[in-house]
Design a protein around this motif. Structure first.
Motif, PDB file in Angstrom:
ATOM      1  N   GLY A  52       0.818  -1.203   0.000  1.00  0.00           N
ATOM      2  CA  GLY A  52       0.000   0.000   0.000  1.00  0.00           C
ATOM      3  C   GLY A  52       0.851   1.251   0.000  1.00  0.00           C
ATOM      4  O   GLY A  52       2.060   1.212  -0.254  1.00  0.00           O
ATOM      5  N   SER A  53       0.246   2.389   0.304  1.00  0.00           N
ATOM      6  CA  SER A  53       0.945   3.669   0.250  1.00  0.00           C
ATOM      7  C   SER A  53       0.729   4.465   1.531  1.00  0.00           C
ATOM      8  O   SER A  53      -0.248   4.262   2.253  1.00  0.00           O
ATOM      9  N   VAL A  54       1.687   5.380   1.792  1.00  0.00           N
ATOM     10  CA  VAL A  54       1.607   6.307   2.921  1.00  0.00           C
ATOM     11  C   VAL A  54       1.891   7.697   2.381  1.00  0.00           C
ATOM     12  O   VAL A  54       2.970   7.938   1.827  1.00  0.00           O
ATOM     13  N   VAL A  67       3.600   5.848  14.323  1.00  0.00           N
ATOM     14  CA  VAL A  67       3.250   4.695  13.491  1.00  0.00           C
ATOM     15  C   VAL A  67       2.210   5.120  12.460  1.00  0.00           C
ATOM     16  O   VAL A  67       1.234   5.798  12.799  1.00  0.00           O
ATOM     17  N   TYR A  68       2.433   4.737  11.206  1.00  0.00           N
ATOM     18  CA  TYR A  68       1.508   5.058  10.115  1.00  0.00           C
ATOM     19  C   TYR A  68       1.010   3.755   9.502  1.00  0.00           C
ATOM     20  O   TYR A  68       1.770   2.799   9.343  1.00  0.00           O
ATOM     21  N   TYR A  76       3.837   1.067   9.687  1.00  0.00           N
ATOM     22  CA  TYR A  76       5.230   1.486   9.547  1.00  0.00           C
ATOM     23  C   TYR A  76       5.585   2.426  10.695  1.00  0.00           C
ATOM     24  O   TYR A  76       4.837   3.357  11.005  1.00  0.00           O
ATOM     25  N   LEU A  77       6.741   2.166  11.301  1.00  0.00           N
ATOM     26  CA  LEU A  77       7.272   3.023  12.355  1.00  0.00           C
ATOM     27  C   LEU A  77       8.277   3.983  11.734  1.00  0.00           C
ATOM     28  O   LEU A  77       9.168   3.560  10.993  1.00  0.00           O
ATOM     29  N   ALA A  78       8.139   5.278  12.029  1.00  0.00           N
ATOM     30  CA  ALA A  78       8.961   6.300  11.373  1.00  0.00           C
ATOM     31  C   ALA A  78       9.954   6.943  12.334  1.00  0.00           C
ATOM     32  O   ALA A  78       9.568   7.414  13.411  1.00  0.00           O
ATOM     33  N   PHE A  79      11.219   6.940  11.944  1.00  0.00           N
ATOM     34  CA  PHE A  79      12.287   7.639  12.656  1.00  0.00           C
ATOM     35  C   PHE A  79      13.220   8.264  11.627  1.00  0.00           C
ATOM     36  O   PHE A  79      13.322   7.780  10.487  1.00  0.00           O
ATOM     37  N   ARG A  80      13.926   9.299  12.037  1.00  0.00           N
ATOM     38  CA  ARG A  80      15.039   9.768  11.220  1.00  0.00           C
ATOM     39  C   ARG A  80      16.167   8.728  11.318  1.00  0.00           C
ATOM     40  O   ARG A  80      16.399   8.154  12.385  1.00  0.00           O
ATOM     41  N   PRO A  81      16.895   8.474  10.227  1.00  0.00           N
ATOM     42  CA  PRO A  81      17.998   7.511  10.306  1.00  0.00           C
ATOM     43  C   PRO A  81      19.121   8.038  11.191  1.00  0.00           C
ATOM     44  O   PRO A  81      19.466   9.225  11.142  1.00  0.00           O
ATOM     45  N   LEU A  82      19.662   7.167  12.021  1.00  0.00           N
ATOM     46  CA  LEU A  82      20.862   7.501  12.779  1.00  0.00           C
ATOM     47  C   LEU A  82      22.060   7.504  11.837  1.00  0.00           C
ATOM     48  O   LEU A  82      21.999   6.963  10.726  1.00  0.00           O
TER      49      LEU A  82
END
Length: 313
Positions: A52-54, A67-68, A76-82
Protein backbone atom coordinates in the motif's frame (compact mmCIF):
# COMPACT_ATOMS: atom_id res chain seq x y z
CA UNK A 1 40.37 21.10 -5.39
CA UNK A 2 39.97 22.55 -1.93
CA UNK A 3 37.00 23.96 -0.09
CA UNK A 4 38.04 26.93 2.08
CA UNK A 5 36.25 27.73 5.29
CA UNK A 6 33.79 30.58 4.91
CA UNK A 7 34.51 33.96 6.47
CA UNK A 8 32.26 35.40 9.15
CA UNK A 9 29.81 33.47 11.37
CA UNK A 10 29.78 29.72 10.92
CA UNK A 11 26.53 28.63 9.26
CA UNK A 12 24.54 25.73 10.66
CA UNK A 13 24.20 22.60 8.49
CA UNK A 14 20.71 22.25 7.03
CA UNK A 15 19.81 18.87 8.52
CA UNK A 16 17.95 19.07 11.84
CA UNK A 17 18.30 15.81 13.79
CA UNK A 18 15.32 16.44 16.11
CA UNK A 19 11.84 17.93 16.25
CA UNK A 20 8.84 17.27 13.99
CA UNK A 21 9.45 15.88 10.54
CA UNK A 22 10.05 18.57 7.93
CA UNK A 23 10.04 18.59 4.11
CA UNK A 24 13.45 17.38 2.91
CA UNK A 25 14.02 15.16 5.97
CA UNK A 26 15.13 11.59 5.47
CA UNK A 27 12.79 9.15 7.20
CA UNK A 28 13.16 5.43 7.87
CA UNK A 29 9.90 3.50 7.58
CA UNK A 30 10.22 0.13 9.33
CA UNK A 31 7.54 -2.52 8.83
CA UNK A 32 6.50 -5.24 11.29
CA UNK A 33 9.16 -7.63 9.94
CA UNK A 34 11.95 -5.13 10.55
CA UNK A 35 12.43 -4.23 6.89
CA UNK A 36 13.59 -0.63 6.45
CA UNK A 37 12.80 1.77 3.63
CA UNK A 38 14.34 5.26 3.62
CA UNK A 39 12.46 8.12 1.96
CA UNK A 40 12.97 11.87 1.58
CA UNK A 41 9.86 13.81 2.55
CA UNK A 42 8.29 15.93 -0.20
CA UNK A 43 4.88 17.60 0.08
CA UNK A 44 2.30 15.93 -2.13
CA UNK A 45 4.36 12.74 -2.64
CA UNK A 46 3.52 9.22 -1.45
CA UNK A 47 5.54 6.22 -0.31
CA UNK A 48 4.44 3.17 -2.33
CA UNK A 49 5.05 -0.52 -1.75
CA UNK A 50 3.18 -3.76 -2.51
CA UNK A 51 1.61 -3.31 0.94
CA UNK A 52 0.00 0.00 0.00
CA UNK A 53 0.94 3.67 0.25
CA UNK A 54 1.61 6.31 2.92
CA UNK A 55 1.23 10.02 2.01
CA UNK A 56 4.27 12.13 2.86
CA UNK A 57 1.88 14.85 4.05
CA UNK A 58 0.72 12.52 6.84
CA UNK A 59 4.31 12.28 8.08
CA UNK A 60 5.32 15.94 7.71
CA UNK A 61 4.70 17.80 10.97
CA UNK A 62 4.39 14.71 13.16
CA UNK A 63 6.97 13.68 15.77
CA UNK A 64 9.50 10.88 15.41
CA UNK A 65 8.40 7.49 16.68
CA UNK A 66 4.95 7.74 15.06
CA UNK A 67 3.25 4.70 13.49
CA UNK A 68 1.51 5.06 10.12
CA UNK A 69 -0.86 2.56 8.53
CA UNK A 70 -0.52 2.04 4.78
CA UNK A 71 -3.60 1.66 2.59
CA UNK A 72 -2.98 -2.10 2.56
CA UNK A 73 -3.08 -2.30 6.36
CA UNK A 74 0.67 -2.65 7.05
CA UNK A 75 1.99 -0.49 9.90
CA UNK A 76 5.23 1.49 9.55
CA UNK A 77 7.27 3.02 12.36
CA UNK A 78 8.96 6.30 11.37
CA UNK A 79 12.29 7.64 12.66
CA UNK A 80 15.04 9.77 11.22
CA UNK A 81 18.00 7.51 10.31
CA UNK A 82 20.86 7.50 12.78
CA UNK A 83 24.34 8.11 11.44
CA UNK A 84 25.05 4.38 11.80
CA UNK A 85 22.00 3.59 9.66
CA UNK A 86 22.95 6.18 7.06
CA UNK A 87 26.55 5.04 6.65
CA UNK A 88 25.64 1.38 6.20
CA UNK A 89 23.15 2.25 3.44
CA UNK A 90 24.91 5.15 1.72
CA UNK A 91 25.96 4.97 -1.96
CA UNK A 92 29.51 3.63 -2.07
CA UNK A 93 32.63 4.16 -4.07
CA UNK A 94 35.18 2.72 -1.67
CA UNK A 95 34.19 0.42 1.19
CA UNK A 96 32.77 2.28 4.18
CA UNK A 97 34.28 2.29 7.66
CA UNK A 98 31.93 0.30 9.89
CA UNK A 99 30.32 2.22 12.77
CA UNK A 100 32.08 0.03 15.36
CA UNK A 101 35.45 1.06 13.91
CA UNK A 102 34.46 4.71 13.47
CA UNK A 103 33.49 4.81 17.14
CA UNK A 104 36.85 3.34 18.16
CA UNK A 105 38.71 5.82 15.95
CA UNK A 106 36.95 8.71 17.68
CA UNK A 107 37.65 7.21 21.11
CA UNK A 108 41.22 5.95 20.59
CA UNK A 109 42.31 9.09 18.73
CA UNK A 110 40.52 11.23 21.36
CA UNK A 111 38.84 13.42 18.76
CA UNK A 112 37.12 16.28 20.56
CA UNK A 113 34.89 19.27 19.70
CA UNK A 114 36.99 22.00 18.11
CA UNK A 115 39.83 19.64 17.11
CA UNK A 116 41.83 20.18 13.91
CA UNK A 117 41.82 16.79 12.17
CA UNK A 118 43.31 15.60 8.89
CA UNK A 119 41.83 12.54 7.19
CA UNK A 120 43.60 10.70 4.36
CA UNK A 121 41.23 8.58 2.28
CA UNK A 122 37.74 10.09 2.26
CA UNK A 123 36.41 7.00 0.47
CA UNK A 124 32.61 7.13 0.51
CA UNK A 125 32.44 9.74 3.26
CA UNK A 126 31.27 7.47 6.09
CA UNK A 127 34.19 8.19 8.42
CA UNK A 128 34.08 11.86 7.41
CA UNK A 129 30.52 12.08 8.76
CA UNK A 130 31.57 10.60 12.11
CA UNK A 131 34.61 12.86 12.35
CA UNK A 132 32.54 15.96 11.54
CA UNK A 133 30.08 15.01 14.27
CA UNK A 134 33.02 14.75 16.68
CA UNK A 135 34.85 17.99 15.83
CA UNK A 136 31.64 20.02 15.61
CA UNK A 137 31.02 23.24 13.70
CA UNK A 138 33.95 25.03 15.35
CA UNK A 139 36.53 22.35 14.59
CA UNK A 140 38.14 21.58 11.24
CA UNK A 141 38.25 18.34 9.27
CA UNK A 142 40.42 18.34 6.14
CA UNK A 143 39.92 15.22 4.02
CA UNK A 144 42.30 14.18 1.25
CA UNK A 145 41.15 11.73 -1.43
CA UNK A 146 43.35 10.59 -4.33
CA UNK A 147 40.49 9.63 -6.66
CA UNK A 148 38.18 12.38 -7.97
CA UNK A 149 35.25 9.94 -8.41
CA UNK A 150 35.49 8.82 -4.78
CA UNK A 151 35.77 12.45 -3.67
CA UNK A 152 32.50 13.33 -5.41
CA UNK A 153 30.72 10.35 -3.84
CA UNK A 154 32.05 11.38 -0.41
CA UNK A 155 30.94 14.99 -0.95
CA UNK A 156 27.44 13.91 -2.00
CA UNK A 157 27.04 11.56 0.97
CA UNK A 158 28.27 14.09 3.54
CA UNK A 159 26.05 16.85 2.17
CA UNK A 160 23.07 14.50 2.02
CA UNK A 161 23.45 13.55 5.67
CA UNK A 162 24.05 17.07 6.98
CA UNK A 163 21.55 18.72 4.64
CA UNK A 164 24.19 20.76 2.83
CA UNK A 165 27.91 21.66 2.97
CA UNK A 166 29.31 21.26 6.47
CA UNK A 167 31.05 24.45 7.70
CA UNK A 168 33.94 22.53 9.28
CA UNK A 169 34.84 20.39 6.25
CA UNK A 170 37.45 20.86 3.55
CA UNK A 171 37.74 18.23 0.82
CA UNK A 172 40.88 18.14 -1.31
CA UNK A 173 41.56 15.83 -4.26
CA UNK A 174 45.15 14.64 -4.11
CA UNK A 175 47.51 12.50 -2.03
CA UNK A 176 48.08 13.67 1.54
CA UNK A 177 51.86 13.36 1.32
CA UNK A 178 51.96 15.83 -1.59
CA UNK A 179 49.02 18.14 -0.88
CA UNK A 180 48.98 18.67 2.90
CA UNK A 181 49.20 22.36 3.70
CA UNK A 182 47.87 22.41 7.29
CA UNK A 183 50.10 22.75 10.35
CA UNK A 184 49.40 22.60 14.07
CA UNK A 185 47.12 19.59 13.55
CA UNK A 186 45.68 17.77 16.57
CA UNK A 187 44.93 14.42 14.92
CA UNK A 188 45.75 12.59 11.68
CA UNK A 189 43.55 9.68 10.59
CA UNK A 190 44.86 7.46 7.79
CA UNK A 191 42.37 5.19 5.99
CA UNK A 192 44.45 4.10 3.02
CA UNK A 193 46.36 1.22 1.49
CA UNK A 194 49.88 2.33 2.49
CA UNK A 195 49.60 4.64 5.53
CA UNK A 196 53.34 4.35 6.25
CA UNK A 197 53.94 6.61 3.23
CA UNK A 198 52.36 9.48 5.19
CA UNK A 199 54.17 9.07 8.52
CA UNK A 200 56.76 11.77 7.85
CA UNK A 201 54.12 14.20 6.54
CA UNK A 202 51.92 13.54 9.57
CA UNK A 203 54.83 14.03 11.97
CA UNK A 204 55.59 17.46 10.50
CA UNK A 205 51.94 18.57 10.78
CA UNK A 206 51.06 17.18 14.22
CA UNK A 207 51.50 19.14 17.43
CA UNK A 208 53.47 17.51 20.27
CA UNK A 209 51.07 15.12 21.98
CA UNK A 210 48.96 14.83 18.82
CA UNK A 211 47.78 11.43 17.65
CA UNK A 212 48.18 9.52 14.42
CA UNK A 213 45.58 6.79 13.82
CA UNK A 214 45.80 4.28 10.98
CA UNK A 215 42.91 2.05 9.88
CA UNK A 216 44.15 -0.96 7.91
CA UNK A 217 42.75 -4.29 6.75
CA UNK A 218 45.54 -6.88 7.02
CA UNK A 219 48.15 -8.08 9.50
CA UNK A 220 50.97 -7.31 7.08
CA UNK A 221 49.82 -3.69 6.83
CA UNK A 222 49.52 -3.53 10.62
CA UNK A 223 53.04 -4.89 11.10
CA UNK A 224 54.49 -2.45 8.56
CA UNK A 225 52.87 0.68 10.02
CA UNK A 226 53.79 -0.27 13.61
CA UNK A 227 57.43 -0.97 12.77
CA UNK A 228 57.72 2.18 10.66
CA UNK A 229 56.24 4.31 13.44
CA UNK A 230 58.80 2.85 15.86
CA UNK A 231 61.64 3.45 13.44
CA UNK A 232 60.59 7.01 12.61
CA UNK A 233 61.67 8.38 15.98
CA UNK A 234 59.00 11.06 16.43
CA UNK A 235 56.31 8.85 17.96
CA UNK A 236 55.77 7.04 21.24
CA UNK A 237 55.14 3.28 21.27
CA UNK A 238 52.24 2.41 18.90
CA UNK A 239 49.12 0.66 20.11
CA UNK A 240 47.46 -1.90 17.77
CA UNK A 241 44.05 -3.53 18.24
CA UNK A 242 40.77 -4.58 16.63
CA UNK A 243 37.16 -4.73 17.81
CA UNK A 244 34.47 -7.34 17.27
CA UNK A 245 30.73 -6.85 17.63
CA UNK A 246 28.25 -9.60 18.54
CA UNK A 247 24.54 -9.02 18.93
CA UNK A 248 22.26 -11.14 21.13
CA UNK A 249 18.86 -12.75 20.64
CA UNK A 250 16.62 -11.91 23.60
CA UNK A 251 13.07 -13.31 23.66
CA UNK A 252 11.68 -14.31 27.05
CA UNK A 253 13.83 -17.16 28.38
CA UNK A 254 15.54 -17.61 25.01
CA UNK A 255 18.67 -15.54 25.56
CA UNK A 256 21.68 -16.45 23.41
CA UNK A 257 24.26 -14.91 21.10
CA UNK A 258 23.13 -14.39 17.52
CA UNK A 259 24.56 -16.91 15.10
CA UNK A 260 26.06 -14.16 12.95
CA UNK A 261 28.38 -11.41 14.12
CA UNK A 262 30.46 -8.59 12.70
CA UNK A 263 33.92 -10.01 13.32
CA UNK A 264 37.08 -8.66 11.74
CA UNK A 265 36.64 -5.52 9.68
CA UNK A 266 39.97 -3.78 10.23
CA UNK A 267 42.86 -3.04 12.57
CA UNK A 268 43.57 0.26 14.30
CA UNK A 269 47.03 1.56 15.15
CA UNK A 270 47.53 4.74 17.19
CA UNK A 271 50.65 6.57 18.35
CA UNK A 272 51.35 9.94 19.96
CA UNK A 273 53.68 12.60 18.60
CA UNK A 274 56.74 13.28 20.73
CA UNK A 275 58.21 16.73 21.26
CA UNK A 276 60.85 17.76 18.74
CA UNK A 277 64.33 16.51 19.62
CA UNK A 278 63.09 13.87 22.07
CA UNK A 279 64.32 10.29 21.72
CA UNK A 280 61.68 7.61 22.41
CA UNK A 281 62.39 5.52 25.54
CA UNK A 282 64.03 2.17 24.82
CA UNK A 283 61.52 -0.65 24.77
CA UNK A 284 62.12 -3.02 27.66
CA UNK A 285 59.66 -5.74 26.68
CA UNK A 286 61.44 -8.95 25.69
CA UNK A 287 60.37 -9.96 22.16
CA UNK A 288 59.07 -13.44 21.47
CA UNK A 289 61.56 -15.97 20.10
CA UNK A 290 61.84 -15.63 16.36
CA UNK A 291 60.17 -12.21 16.29
CA UNK A 292 63.38 -10.64 15.01
CA UNK A 293 65.39 -13.30 13.12
CA UNK A 294 69.18 -12.96 13.24
CA UNK A 295 70.89 -11.94 10.00
CA UNK A 296 71.89 -14.85 7.78
CA UNK A 297 75.55 -15.86 7.53
CA UNK A 298 78.50 -15.54 9.90
CA UNK A 299 78.70 -12.61 12.34
CA UNK A 300 81.52 -10.95 14.19
CA UNK A 301 80.49 -12.67 17.44
CA UNK A 302 80.01 -16.24 16.20
CA UNK A 303 82.30 -16.56 13.21
CA UNK A 304 81.51 -19.81 11.38
CA UNK A 305 80.29 -21.70 14.42
CA UNK A 306 77.75 -24.46 13.85
CA UNK A 307 74.22 -23.38 14.73
CA UNK A 308 73.55 -24.14 18.36
CA UNK A 309 77.27 -24.40 19.21
CA UNK A 310 79.34 -21.60 20.77
CA UNK A 311 82.13 -20.11 18.66
CA UNK A 312 85.68 -20.92 19.66
CA UNK A 313 87.51 -18.25 21.60
Amino acid sequence: MSEPRPNGPTPTPGRTPHGPFRPGDQVQLTDTKGRINTITLQPGKQYHSHKGSVPHDDIIGSPEGTVYRATGGTEYLAFRPLLTDFTLRMPRGAAVVYPKDAAQIIAAADIFPGARVVEAGAGSGALSCFLLRAVGEHGLLTSYERRPDFAEIARANVEKFFGGPHPAWRLTVGPLEHALAETEIDRVVLDMLAPWECIDTAAKALIPGGIICAYIATTTQMSRIVEDLRAHGNFAEPHAFETMLRTWHVDGLAVRPDHRMIGHTGFLVTARRLADGVTPPTRRRRPAKGAHPAPAGPTADTGDATPGQPAEA
